[in-house]
Design a protein around this motif. Structure first.
Motif, short mmCIF file in Angstrom:
data_model
loop_
_atom_site.label_atom_id
_atom_site.label_comp_id
_atom_site.label_asym_id
_atom_site.label_seq_id
_atom_site.Cartn_x
_atom_site.Cartn_y
_atom_site.Cartn_z
N SER A 1 0.83 -1.21 0.00
CA SER A 1 0.00 0.00 0.00
C SER A 1 0.87 1.26 0.00
O SER A 1 0.51 2.28 -0.60
N LEU A 2 2.05 1.19 0.65
CA LEU A 2 2.98 2.31 0.64
C LEU A 2 3.58 2.49 -0.76
O LEU A 2 3.75 3.63 -1.23
N ILE A 3 3.87 1.37 -1.43
CA ILE A 3 4.39 1.43 -2.80
C ILE A 3 3.36 2.07 -3.73
O ILE A 3 3.69 2.93 -4.56
N TYR A 4 2.10 1.64 -3.60
CA TYR A 4 1.04 2.21 -4.43
C TYR A 4 0.90 3.72 -4.17
O TYR A 4 0.67 4.49 -5.10
N MET A 5 1.03 4.10 -2.90
CA MET A 5 0.89 5.52 -2.54
C MET A 5 2.01 6.35 -3.16
O MET A 5 1.78 7.46 -3.67
N LEU A 6 3.24 5.82 -3.14
CA LEU A 6 4.38 6.54 -3.71
C LEU A 6 4.19 6.77 -5.21
O LEU A 6 4.41 7.88 -5.72
N TYR A 7 3.78 5.72 -5.91
CA TYR A 7 3.56 5.87 -7.36
C TYR A 7 2.39 6.82 -7.63
O TYR A 7 2.47 7.68 -8.52
N ILE B 1 -3.19 8.79 3.87
CA ILE B 1 -2.49 9.14 2.63
C ILE B 1 -2.40 7.92 1.71
O ILE B 1 -2.60 8.02 0.50
N LYS B 2 -2.08 6.76 2.29
CA LYS B 2 -2.02 5.54 1.48
C LYS B 2 -3.37 5.21 0.87
O LYS B 2 -3.46 4.76 -0.28
N TYR B 3 -4.41 5.45 1.61
CA TYR B 3 -5.78 5.21 1.15
C TYR B 3 -6.17 6.20 0.05
O TYR B 3 -6.76 5.82 -0.98
N ASN B 4 -5.82 7.45 0.22
CA ASN B 4 -6.29 8.48 -0.71
C ASN B 4 -5.50 8.49 -2.02
O ASN B 4 -6.09 8.75 -3.08
N PHE B 5 -4.21 8.21 -1.96
CA PHE B 5 -3.38 8.34 -3.16
C PHE B 5 -3.17 7.01 -3.88
O PHE B 5 -2.16 6.85 -4.59
N TYR B 6 -4.09 6.09 -3.75
CA TYR B 6 -4.07 4.88 -4.58
C TYR B 6 -4.55 5.29 -5.97
O TYR B 6 -5.71 5.61 -6.18
N LEU B 7 -3.65 5.33 -6.95
CA LEU B 7 -3.89 5.98 -8.23
C LEU B 7 -5.12 5.48 -9.01
O LEU B 7 -5.88 6.30 -9.53
N PRO B 8 -5.35 4.17 -9.13
CA PRO B 8 -6.52 3.74 -9.91
C PRO B 8 -7.83 4.36 -9.44
O PRO B 8 -8.74 4.58 -10.25
N PHE B 9 -7.97 4.62 -8.14
CA PHE B 9 -9.21 5.20 -7.60
C PHE B 9 -9.15 6.73 -7.48
O PHE B 9 -10.19 7.34 -7.23
N PHE B 10 -7.98 7.34 -7.62
CA PHE B 10 -7.81 8.73 -7.21
C PHE B 10 -8.67 9.70 -8.00
O PHE B 10 -9.45 10.48 -7.43
N PHE B 11 -8.56 9.69 -9.32
CA PHE B 11 -9.24 10.70 -10.14
C PHE B 11 -10.68 10.33 -10.49
O PHE B 11 -11.55 11.19 -10.54
N PHE B 12 -10.93 9.06 -10.77
CA PHE B 12 -12.22 8.66 -11.34
C PHE B 12 -13.03 7.73 -10.47
O PHE B 12 -14.14 7.33 -10.86
N GLY B 13 -12.52 7.38 -9.28
CA GLY B 13 -13.26 6.46 -8.43
C GLY B 13 -13.07 5.03 -8.93
O GLY B 13 -12.20 4.75 -9.75
N PRO B 14 -13.85 4.07 -8.45
CA PRO B 14 -14.94 4.24 -7.48
C PRO B 14 -14.43 4.47 -6.06
O PRO B 14 -13.25 4.26 -5.78
N VAL B 15 -15.34 4.92 -5.20
CA VAL B 15 -15.00 5.10 -3.79
C VAL B 15 -15.09 3.76 -3.09
O VAL B 15 -16.12 3.09 -3.14
N MET B 16 -14.01 3.37 -2.46
CA MET B 16 -13.97 2.15 -1.66
C MET B 16 -13.83 2.60 -0.21
O MET B 16 -12.91 3.35 0.12
#
Length: 484
Positions: A72-78, A181-196
């Protein structure tokens, strides 16, 4: 019959398949953005996310660091890096400032305060003058900027509210700011959703067990191919049927038959469902590769005959149900609690969509439809109706009578939602044709076809329910003797 096309119709039809001599319906900006104008950019960002995660997993044994546990930290960094490159550091600063404010409120552990702070933050992106002021934080100028700006900000606020409300439920201590931050900046969901919702994301993203189920990769591949097929089918529709542009041409609409108008209204809702299923399906395919179980696509409009199941974004629907609708309405049996729950739900939805006259009308009618269903159900659950249905009416006849009400309800759903997807004028024209000008022939024939469709759906659901939860088999005499 000779049709006269308006200038608005011509403007929404652009060059498309040159080798077939067909022009393309480009009236849906969101679809054109995803699969024509910015297709390569979006695919590059999502592919980069998958490749970056794969590279980190390959480097994990060599570095001696278990990156799977910290994925999840890796996903957040990217994700943070992608947002920074795309939108600039001032945009990142704006998002982080809202995250810090809502995280600070979450530490108080008061749900009402979390709602007030969250909805206030959301309102600043929907209302002037705060809206224009915050737009200045997005640097650069490109066609996709507005969509990315408001998409990222809106979904970030909803995620921060979910984090804050889940933190209120946490008994011991608090979740960390890094978790947010890890939850919010997960790129696939960031701009277009969906909200998980945060509770699901946090549990799944930190799950150490990454073994896949049997044939899971096969199922992910099949879903990806199905979405690709749906994209091709919609592309064919855009080059041959023009179902989105025609409703904008009132002169052309007035020349169509009652059946054509009814079919056009229904087709618009089916298209919007397909669009939601495909857009979220593409993102969900990526998230499933990351061992997440994202919100499922919305239920097909053809399968809907009650307002309680009507939605086009299951992520937002799940969020609203968990934190507003089910929280206030509880078991949804009490009329006044249900009324309060639906009013609060659609108030939040109105703010989420952006307050305007059309959204107010859409919210009012859908709120009314949801409550009217409960009122009718309550009324017919009283004697003598409940007694007649239970003691004197066969089960098949009961389903037929309910099917009649569901057929009417189906067209309420269509009319109440098509006004938001197209225009109020189009919805009014369809309603006048079906209810007044086309009565009784067109009205009754359309309802009869709808009734037959509803019966098929209810029969399918009945059979599926029996498969999922079969009736208990009565014990045999031998079993009774063993029990004794």
């Amino acid at each position: 019959m000779e049709f006269v096309l308006s200038l608005k119709f011509i403007e929404n039809v652009k060059p498309g398949w040159h080798y077939f001599g067909r022009k393309m319906d480009v009236s849906d900006f969101e679809w054109v953005m995803w699969f024509t104008t910015f297709r390569n950019h979006i695919l590059f960002a999502l592919s980069g996310h998958v490749i970056f995660a794969k590279i980190c997993s390959m480097l994990s044994p060599k570095t001696g660091i278990d990156l799977f546990k910290n994925r999840s930290l890796i996903y957040m960094l990217y994700g943070s890096l992608a947002v920074l490159i795309t939108m600039g550091w001032t945009y990142i600063t704006l998002i982080l400032s809202h995250c810090i404010i809502l995280y600070s409120v979450a530490l108080v552990k008061r749900k009402w305060l979390c709602f007030v702070a969250g909805l206030t933050s959301l309102a600043t992106f929907k209302m002037e003058p705060f809206k224009t002021w915050q737009e200045g934080f997005a640097t650069g100028s490109f066609d996709l900027q507005d969509v990315l700006f408001y998409g990222g900000c809106g979904f970030s606020i909803m995620r921060c509210m979910s984090f804050a409300l889940e933190n209120c439920e946490k008994k011991d201590g608090n979740y960390s700011f890094l978790d947010l931050i890890k939850y919010n900046f997960y790129l696939p969901f960031f701009f277009f959703g969906p909200v998980m919702t945060f509770d699901r994301f946090h549990q799944q993203a930190n799950n150490p067990n990454l073994t896949r189920k049997e044939r899971e990769m096969w199922n992910i591949t099949i879903h990806a191919l199905v979405h690709l097929g749906a994209i091709l089918v919609v592309d064919v529709f855009f080059h041959f049927l023009y179902i989105l542009t025609i409703p904008n041409d009132l002169k052309l609409l007035k020349q169509l038959s009652d059946w054509s108008l009814a079919g056009l209204a229904y087709s618009n809702l089916v298209y919007d469902w397909v669009k939601s299923a495909v857009l979220f399906g593409v993102i969900n395919t990526v998230s499933r590769l990351d061992h997440l179980d994202p919100p499922q696509p919305p239920k097909c409009i053809t399968m809907l005959y009650v307002f309680a199941e009507t939605h086009f974004d299951r992520g937002i629907n799940d969020w609203l149900c968990k934190y507003v609708y089910d929280y206030i309405g509880e078991n949804h049996d009490a009329i006044f609690k249900e009324l309060l729950a639906t009013i609060c739900t659609f108030a939040v939805t109105t703010l989420w969509l952006g307050p305007c006259e059309l959204v107010y009308i859409w919210s009012f009618f859908n709120c009314f439809g949801l409550n009217f269903e409960l009122w009718v159900a309550k009324f017919f659950s009283l004697p003598p109706f409940s007694t007649i249905e239970k003691n004197l009416m066969p089960e098949a006849m009961s389903r037929r009578i309910r099917g009649l009400f569901n057929a009417v309800n189906f067209w309420q759903i269509v009319l109440y939602n098509v006004l938001a997807l197209n225009s109020l004028d189009f919805a009014q024209l369809v309603a006048k044709r079906l209810l007044f000008k086309g009565f009784p022939l067109s009205t009754l024939s359309v309802l009869f076809v709808t009734y037959c469709g509803v019966q098929l759906i209810k029969e399918r659901e009945r059979k599926q329910a029996l498969l999922d939860d079969p009736e208990p088999v009565p014990p045999t005499e031998a079993d009774k003797q063993k029990a004794e």
